[in-house]
Design an enzyme around this catalytic site. Structure first.
Site, short mmCIF file in Angstrom:
data_model
loop_
_atom_site.label_atom_id
_atom_site.label_comp_id
_atom_site.label_asym_id
_atom_site.label_seq_id
_atom_site.Cartn_x
_atom_site.Cartn_y
_atom_site.Cartn_z
CB SER A 39 36.48 -20.42 78.77
OG SER A 39 35.21 -19.81 78.56
CE1 TYR A 59 33.94 -25.10 77.69
CE2 TYR A 59 32.89 -22.98 78.08
CZ TYR A 59 33.88 -23.73 77.50
OH TYR A 59 34.84 -23.12 76.71
C1 8X3 Z 1 33.39 -20.05 75.53
C2 8X3 Z 1 32.70 -18.95 76.24
O1 8X3 Z 1 30.45 -18.06 77.02
O2 8X3 Z 1 30.38 -20.04 75.68
O3 8X3 Z 1 34.45 -20.59 76.23
O4 8X3 Z 1 31.16 -20.14 77.93
S1 8X3 Z 1 31.11 -19.34 76.73
#
Ligand code: 8X3
Length: 258
Positions: free
Chosen positions: A143, A156
């Site tokens: 990502s 994340y």
């Molecule tokens: C998804 C992109 O901007 O939501 O992997 O982290 S974000």
């Protein structure tokens, strides 16, 4: 959907998280490129339905229920193959968007488990089979969160940085072996599940992520990029591909029409 370099029809491509979104779209794209796709996900009915759809349209697909965090199940899954051409580590996702000060450690742990350990499990279990194919490709779907941070994203972001480092390190470690390591780093992609999962099923919060954004990327945009990298000649290793919608200049700079 024709590929520039069609692979042999017998090549097997394993896709994790193939029940929806980028994984499902990648299954369709790789099948169209001539791969025999093995679609894995926790949701068995979903991957079975997708395999049926692909088989009915002339492709070749099989479905396998798999939780990438369950190492025993992953090892058992790996015994089904002599060799594999492509592994797409797509399973993962975000949970929560809380600041570091209040984020839930359980969410952080789950994200590390799915995005990093899940990728590690599949890669470790299938690497010998990828080498045995004589021409293997490992895809890590990371990502833009694996390359830079943003407020409320740390859990994340940390996990996706882990996936990014796994890909970079593996590439160093296996150089000289017939396996490419390709990282695909998408920015804002509108899929049915990503934002909804992140916000615990809160549809209003999920919708806000994309509010006013003219055209977020679609799962198929990312699948198209994955299939393109996979179908380059074997000596071409696309190390890292970053994709964002035109309306997104960085993780924190998004143009929204009001
Ligand atoms: C998804 C992109 O901007 O939501 O992997 O982290 S974000």
């Amino acid at each position: 959907m024709a590929s520039a370099v069609p692979p042999a029809a017998s090549r097997v491509a394993v896709v994790t998280g193939a029940s929806s979104g980028i994984g499902a779209a990648t299954g369709r794209r790789l099948a169209a490129a001539g791969y025999r796709v093995v679609l894995t996900a926790r949701r068995k009915d979903r991957v079975e339905a997708l395999a049926e759809e692909i088989n009915a349209s002339g492709g070749s697909a099989a479905a396998y229920q798999l939780d990438v965090t369950d190492r025993a199940a992953v090892d058992e899954f790996a015994t089904a193959f002599q060799s594999i051409g492509v592994l797409v580590n797509n399973a993962g996702g975000a949970l929560g968007a809380d600041p570091v000060a209040t984020g839930d450690p359980a969410d952080w742990r789950t994200m590390y488990e799915t995005n990093v350990i899940g990728t590690l499990n599949l890669t470790q279990a299938l690497l010998p089979k990828l080498v045995a194919s004589g021409d293997g490709t490992v895809i890590v779907v990371s990502s833009t969160a694996g390359l830079g941070t943003y407020e409320g994203g740390a859990g994340y972001v940390a996990a996706k940085h882990g996936a990014h480092v796994l890909a970079e390190t593996l590439r160093l470690e296996i150089v000289g072996q017939p396996v490419r390591v390709i990282e695909i780093a998408p920015g804002m992609v509108r899929t049915e599940g990503f934002a909804l999962t992140r916000y615990g099923g809160d549809e209003e919060k999920a919708a806000k992520v994309y509010e006013g954004v003219a055209e977020p990327l679609t799962a198929d945009d990312v699948a198209d990029a994955i299939a393109w990298t996979v179908t380059r000649p074997s000596h071409v290793n696309v190390d890292l591909m970053v994709l964002r919608p035109r309306a997104q200049a960085s993780n924190t700079k998004v143009h929204r029409e009001r």
